[in-house]
Design a protein around this motif. Structure first.
Motif, PDB file in Angstrom:
ATOM      1  N   ASN A 449       0.811  -1.218   0.000  1.00 43.45           N
ATOM      2  CA  ASN A 449       0.000   0.000   0.000  1.00 43.45           C
ATOM      3  C   ASN A 449       0.839   1.260   0.000  1.00 43.45           C
ATOM      4  O   ASN A 449       1.961   1.280   0.505  1.00 43.45           O
ATOM      5  N   GLY A 450       0.275   2.297  -0.606  1.00 33.32           N
ATOM      6  CA  GLY A 450       0.802   3.652  -0.487  1.00 33.32           C
ATOM      7  C   GLY A 450       0.090   4.338   0.660  1.00 33.32           C
ATOM      8  O   GLY A 450      -0.806   3.766   1.293  1.00 33.32           O
ATOM      9  N   VAL A 451       0.473   5.601   0.956  1.00 35.69           N
ATOM     10  CA  VAL A 451       0.042   6.245   2.190  1.00 35.69           C
ATOM     11  C   VAL A 451      -0.908   7.425   2.001  1.00 35.69           C
ATOM     12  O   VAL A 451      -1.256   8.107   2.960  1.00 35.69           O
ATOM     13  N   ALA A 452      -1.315   7.686   0.753  1.00 29.06           N
ATOM     14  CA  ALA A 452      -2.364   8.666   0.471  1.00 29.06           C
ATOM     15  C   ALA A 452      -2.888   8.306  -0.916  1.00 29.06           C
ATOM     16  O   ALA A 452      -2.201   7.621  -1.691  1.00 29.06           O
ATOM     17  N   ALA A 453      -4.095   8.780  -1.242  1.00 26.55           N
ATOM     18  CA  ALA A 453      -4.730   8.350  -2.496  1.00 26.55           C
ATOM     19  C   ALA A 453      -3.849   8.653  -3.708  1.00 26.55           C
ATOM     20  O   ALA A 453      -3.605   7.780  -4.551  1.00 26.55           O
ATOM     21  N   LEU A 454      -3.360   9.885  -3.776  1.00 28.51           N
ATOM     22  CA  LEU A 454      -2.532  10.257  -4.934  1.00 28.51           C
ATOM     23  C   LEU A 454      -1.269   9.398  -4.980  1.00 28.51           C
ATOM     24  O   LEU A 454      -0.902   8.873  -6.041  1.00 28.51           O
ATOM     25  N   GLN A 662       2.231  23.566   3.489  1.00 24.69           N
ATOM     26  CA  GLN A 662       2.355  22.202   2.939  1.00 24.69           C
ATOM     27  C   GLN A 662       2.623  22.343   1.448  1.00 24.69           C
ATOM     28  O   GLN A 662       1.762  22.084   0.622  1.00 24.69           O
ATOM     29  N   ILE A 663       3.832  22.762   1.119  1.00 21.03           N
ATOM     30  CA  ILE A 663       4.092  23.358  -0.190  1.00 21.03           C
ATOM     31  C   ILE A 663       5.073  22.560  -1.040  1.00 21.03           C
ATOM     32  O   ILE A 663       5.731  23.105  -1.925  1.00 21.03           O
ATOM     33  N   SER A 664       5.146  21.246  -0.791  1.00 19.35           N
ATOM     34  CA  SER A 664       6.021  20.379  -1.588  1.00 19.35           C
ATOM     35  C   SER A 664       5.602  20.392  -3.058  1.00 19.35           C
ATOM     36  O   SER A 664       4.448  20.690  -3.388  1.00 19.35           O
ATOM     37  N   LEU A 665       6.551  20.045  -3.916  1.00 18.01           N
ATOM     38  CA  LEU A 665       6.220  19.912  -5.338  1.00 18.01           C
ATOM     39  C   LEU A 665       5.264  18.728  -5.517  1.00 18.01           C
ATOM     40  O   LEU A 665       5.534  17.623  -5.025  1.00 18.01           O
ATOM     41  N   ALA A 666       4.168  18.950  -6.216  1.00 16.63           N
ATOM     42  CA  ALA A 666       3.148  17.902  -6.356  1.00 16.63           C
ATOM     43  C   ALA A 666       3.764  16.616  -6.902  1.00 16.63           C
ATOM     44  O   ALA A 666       4.531  16.625  -7.866  1.00 16.63           O
ATOM     45  N   GLY A 667       3.432  15.510  -6.241  1.00 16.31           N
ATOM     46  CA  GLY A 667       3.951  14.205  -6.629  1.00 16.31           C
ATOM     47  C   GLY A 667       5.127  13.744  -5.789  1.00 16.31           C
ATOM     48  O   GLY A 667       5.558  12.597  -5.903  1.00 16.31           O
ATOM     49  N   LYS A 668       5.644  14.616  -4.939  1.00 15.15           N
ATOM     50  CA  LYS A 668       6.852  14.264  -4.190  1.00 15.15           C
ATOM     51  C   LYS A 668       6.596  13.863  -2.741  1.00 15.15           C
ATOM     52  O   LYS A 668       7.304  13.022  -2.200  1.00 15.15           O
ATOM     53  N   GLU A 669       5.637  14.479  -2.090  1.00 17.09           N
ATOM     54  CA  GLU A 669       5.365  14.142  -0.685  1.00 17.09           C
ATOM     55  C   GLU A 669       4.362  13.001  -0.669  1.00 17.09           C
ATOM     56  O   GLU A 669       3.213  13.170  -1.053  1.00 17.09           O
ATOM     57  N   ALA A 670       4.800  11.838  -0.196  1.00 12.12           N
ATOM     58  CA  ALA A 670       3.921  10.672  -0.274  1.00 12.12           C
ATOM     59  C   ALA A 670       2.580  10.960   0.412  1.00 12.12           C
ATOM     60  O   ALA A 670       1.515  10.717  -0.156  1.00 12.12           O
TER      61      ALA A 670
END
Ligand code: GPQ
Length: 831
Positions: A449-454, A662-670
């Motif tokens: 499993n991953g840790v968030a939907a995205l 919460q400003i990480s580049l989209a796709g990088k913060e699990a």
């Protein structure tokens, strides 16, 4: 301090001084422990003695429940979740255990009657920093929820003698100090010197014929080290269930190492002892990128081997034969760090317990489940085959054999697709041959499993696409959550009280969905006033705390704009900095403008070897120094770096934040989990569509969330088309002037080179697309400032954020694991 009033007659019996929950019992228990454990009486006790006595008094009450749980689990042969994690970032125990026991008020009164400052006693505890950040803290939240949901479980990990370093700031730079957390003793753990397992390293394997004339393999190690169990009870909230956190300490194995040395080689023998103990000596301080260090691989195998041996022991002690091992145990691998467990269970079943390959594999692949926590390629663990072979020769054979079986299946499914076979192999063959731990974890597990939907989507479509093609049903999502006990009740008692009063009950603490009851009051001006007062009080507390530690004074009326998390380029603390510099330049250009005052607060550690992250910390402090001392700014904006952000200090931060970065580049913060902690304390989020931000925004409503920046798809597209950061720099005059101001030397006493590595990287490479999102971020921050002017409206949004955070309780996450992945049932222990 002296005894305030003379204590009331202490007529409780011995039993209840250990277990009683009355004020009298707590007082007597405290004085008993102070005397009989600490060897002190009230007049000469140090603050630490008082803390220890309070801790033992609390522990006594937990132990009683623990015994009941252990007996029940044993006699019912309960299915048990084993959570294997290289990190458990627990935070201080005392306050949390008092909350879970339901005796905060009684204990506070008892302390008061003894003339003690209870807050000071609680503040005395040094937290066990046995983790780096999100991954380790998640494990701790999950332990709390497993107990609260009454699911039999054991957390297995390493008892590091030195946890994550303590951070101090000197001349603006991070300086690391070793974390000697065990120095003053640890009242929460119980050593189990008799629960001890040998762990092998090195040597060679050989074949031999057993009594049935079958060919078997045996591993002849070069080194044997013992792992000794240290147990910490983990109590659930308002329940009788206490689960176990079992951490392993490495010790020299007398039976082996001392023999290996000549009699009389005393120095050599002592040296072997020291070397053995280095294995559990220190936590590696890297958050995501891997070091590839031999000692790290030794640590991983060390705790995995002890844990699997312990589970086999428990199987024999409770159920019996190993055939039902996969029914008795489910093992969750917290990232790939414990994924050697797959090979270790195979080895133990075959080499030590006589099973053939097929039977052993049938059990093994039904036991394990694996959680992935990152897509960052540099964080995906691989080990060179040569190191692996030198340390774990038997495991390499087993990995090869798993791979052979597995790749044959792939070939049959995808005829002639050798390119795919190459990609899916457990061994990377391009360049130096390496073992891919993530592939091992996926192949060895029945659920991933991953840790968030995205994140879980991206896991299926990018990182593990081939595996998803092959086993579509193996992949799941379980969005992370955090425990409301620690992050609301312990951290923010004022807010907790207000919520309970407003909702008419404290049921929300165990059923966070009940926070929805707040929605009915979201327009109530009486609640608005109290809500605002609670936030201001927390801001005052934080301001006092920060003033004391940094000398910087914040205005409690300002927007408290907080970014607290590990320092990483992908998390983009430097984007936040560019906005601060923009605000600064605006004030300098038109000093009389009507600006909403802001306090920019940062916290977070940088990995000691991560130069760019350390330079970002230096720049934050350098910008802070200039802005905070510029008379023209006059306190309108202030910047402060909270030193040593950890669980304990974080508990001061979450209640006081108005704005959560919460400003990480989209796709990088699990996933992120700080995003949840802030929001459930009433901060609004400014964030990208990354990790769990996506789901937080869905829950709280898009009108109550400040969204900016590219989506993960847009990021991908932009990268495919070719990203040229220098064009943004050249085209956007304000962006250019913000970066140029860094290079001007203003923040570095005239040194124009100090921050060059950072600015050059932004302009020339910018792997995390700070410049591409800059404009949108500034515009969004302007919306934030405008929104904050309308206090009523802001407070309403804050209430709605809290009201709609039910999903992000770790109780919900654990329920999903239990139902969809583990297939475990609660085993309630009555009170
Ligand atoms: N995370 Cl791989 C860590 O804290 N350490 C790690 O080594 C890896 C991941 C974090 C991740 O960056 C966050 O987005 C998650 O919220 C967190 O794990 C828990 O899943």
């Amino acid at each position: 301090m002296s005894m305030a009033q003379s204590p009331e007659p202490l007529d409780v019996d011995r039993e209840s001084t250990r277990t009683g929950m009355s004020k009298t019992a707590l007082k007597q228990g405290f004085l008993d422990n102070l005397f009989y454990i600490q060897g002190r009486f009230r007049e000469v006790a140090t603050p630490h003695d008082l803390y220890m006595a309070a801790a033992y008094t609390t522990r006594d009450r937990i132990l009683e429940r623990w015994i009941k749980s252990a007996q029940h689990y044993k006699s019912n042969q309960s299915r048990t979740v084993c959570y294997l994690s290289a990190e458990f970032l627990l935070g201080p125990h005392l306050a949390n255990n008092l909350v879970n026991l339901g005796i905060v008020e009684t204990a506070t009164e008892a302390a008061h009657e003894l003339g003690l400052d209870f807050d000071a006693i609680i503040a005395e505890e040094e937290e066990p920093g046995l983790g780096n950040g999100g991954l380790g803290r998640l494990a701790a939240c999950f332990m709390d929820s497993l107990s609260t949901l009454q699911i039999p479980s054991i957390g297995y990990g390493i008892r590091y003698e030195f946890g994550i370093f303590d951070q101090t700031i000197e001349d603006g730079w991070q300086v690391e100090k070793s974390d000697n957390w065990l120095r003053n003793g640890n009242p929460w753990e119980i050593p189990r010197p008799k629960i001890r397992f040998p762990v092998f390293y090195g040597g060679y394997t050989e074949q031999y014929r057993d009594h049935d004339d079958r060919t078997r393999t045996r591993w002849v190690p070069a080194q044997i080290i013992d792992g000794v169990a240290y147990d910490t009870p983990i109590l659930g909230y308002g329940v009788g269930n206490v689960n176990l956190l079992r951490l392993w300490k490495a010790e020299a194995s007398e039976s082996f190492d001392f023999q290996a040395f000549n009699v009389g080689n005393y120095y050599g023998a002592v040296h072997a002892k020291i070397e053995a103990e280095t294995i559990s000596k220190v936590l590696y301080p890297n958050d995501e990128p891997e070091a590839g260090k031999e000692l790290r691989l030794k640590q991983q195998f060390f705790f995995v081997s002890c844990s699997i041996q312990d589970m086999i022991r428990l199987q024999f002690n409770t159920v019996g034969p190993l055939d039902s091992f996969a029914e008795k145990f489910v093992v969750q691998l917290n990232d790939t760090h414990p994924s050697l467990a797959v090979a270790e269970l195979m080895r133990l079943l075959m080499d030590e317990h006589d099973m053939d390959w097929d039977r052993a594999w049938d059990i093994t692949h039904r036991v394990f489940c694996y959680t992935n926590h990152t897509l960052l390629p540099e964080a995906l663990e691989t080990w060179s085959v040569s190191l692996f072979e030198r340390l774990l020769p038997r495991h390499l054979e087993i990995v090869y054999e798993i791979n052979r079986h597995f790749l044959d299946e792939v070939r049959i499914r995808f005829l002639g697709d050798e390119e795919r076979v190459r990609r899916m192999s457990l061994i990377a063959e391009d360049g130096e041959r390496r073992v891919r731990m993530a592939n091992l974890a996926v192949v060895g597990s029945r659920a991933v499993n991953g840790v968030a939907a995205l994140h879980s989507e991206l896991v299926k479509t990018t990182l593990f696409k081939d595996f998803h093609d092959f086993w579509p049903d193996r992949f799941h999502n379980v969005t992370n959550g955090v425990t409301p006990r620690r992050f609301m009740v312990v951290a923010n008692p004022r807010l907790a009280r207000l919520i309970s009063e407003t909702c008419g009950s404290d049921d929300w603490i165990r059923d966070l969905g009940r926070l929805r009851d707040l929605e009915a009051h979201a327009m109530d001006s009486g609640l608005h006033e109290r809500w605002h007062a609670v936030k201001i009080a927390a801001k005052r507390d934080l301001a006092a705390w920060l003033k004391h530690r940094t000398g910087v004074l914040l205005d409690p009326e300002a927007i408290f704009d907080v970014q607290a998390k590990r320092i990483h380029e992908y998390k983009r603390q430097h984007l936040n900095l560019l906005h601060i510099i923009r605000c600064y330049q605006r004030i300098k250009q038109s000093p009389n403008q009507d600006m909403v005052p802001r306090a920019f607060i940062f916290g977070g550690k940088a990995a000691p070897g991560y130069f760019m992250a350390k330079l970002i910390i230096k720049l934050i402090n350098a910008v802070a120094e200039v802005i905070n001392n510029d008379p023209q700014i006059n306190g309108f904006i202030r910047v402060v770096f909270m030193p040593d952000f950890n669980v304990k200090n974080g508990q001061h931060l979450y209640p006081a934040a108005n704005l959560s970065e919460q400003i990480s580049l989209a796709g990088k913060e699990a996933s992120g989990t700080g995003n949840m902690k802030f929001s459930m304390n009433g901060a609004l989020t400014i964030g990208t569509l990354d990790g769990a931000n996506v789901e937080i925004r869905e829950e709280v409503g898009k009108e109550n969330f400040f969204l900016f920046g590219m989506s993960a798809d847009e990021v991908g597209q932009h990268q495919r088309e070719g990203y040229r950061p220098w064009e943004y720099y050249a085209r956007d005059a304000e962006l250019k002037s913000d970066i140029d101001l860094i290079n001007s030397g203003l923040f570095s006493h005239g040194d124009t080179q100090l921050f060059r590595p950072l600015t050059d990287r932004l302009v020339n490479q910018d792997p995390f697309m700070v410049l591409a999102d800059y404009r949108a971020y500034i515009a969004c921050q302007d919306h934030v400032a405008e929104a904050y002017r309308d206090h009523q409206h802001w407070t309403r949004m804050s209430i709605l954020n809290v009201a709609r955070m039910g999903k992000f309780s770790s109780d919900r996450a654990i329920r999903e694991y239990a139902e969809h992945i583990w297939r475990t049932e609660p085993h309630p222990i009555g009170l």
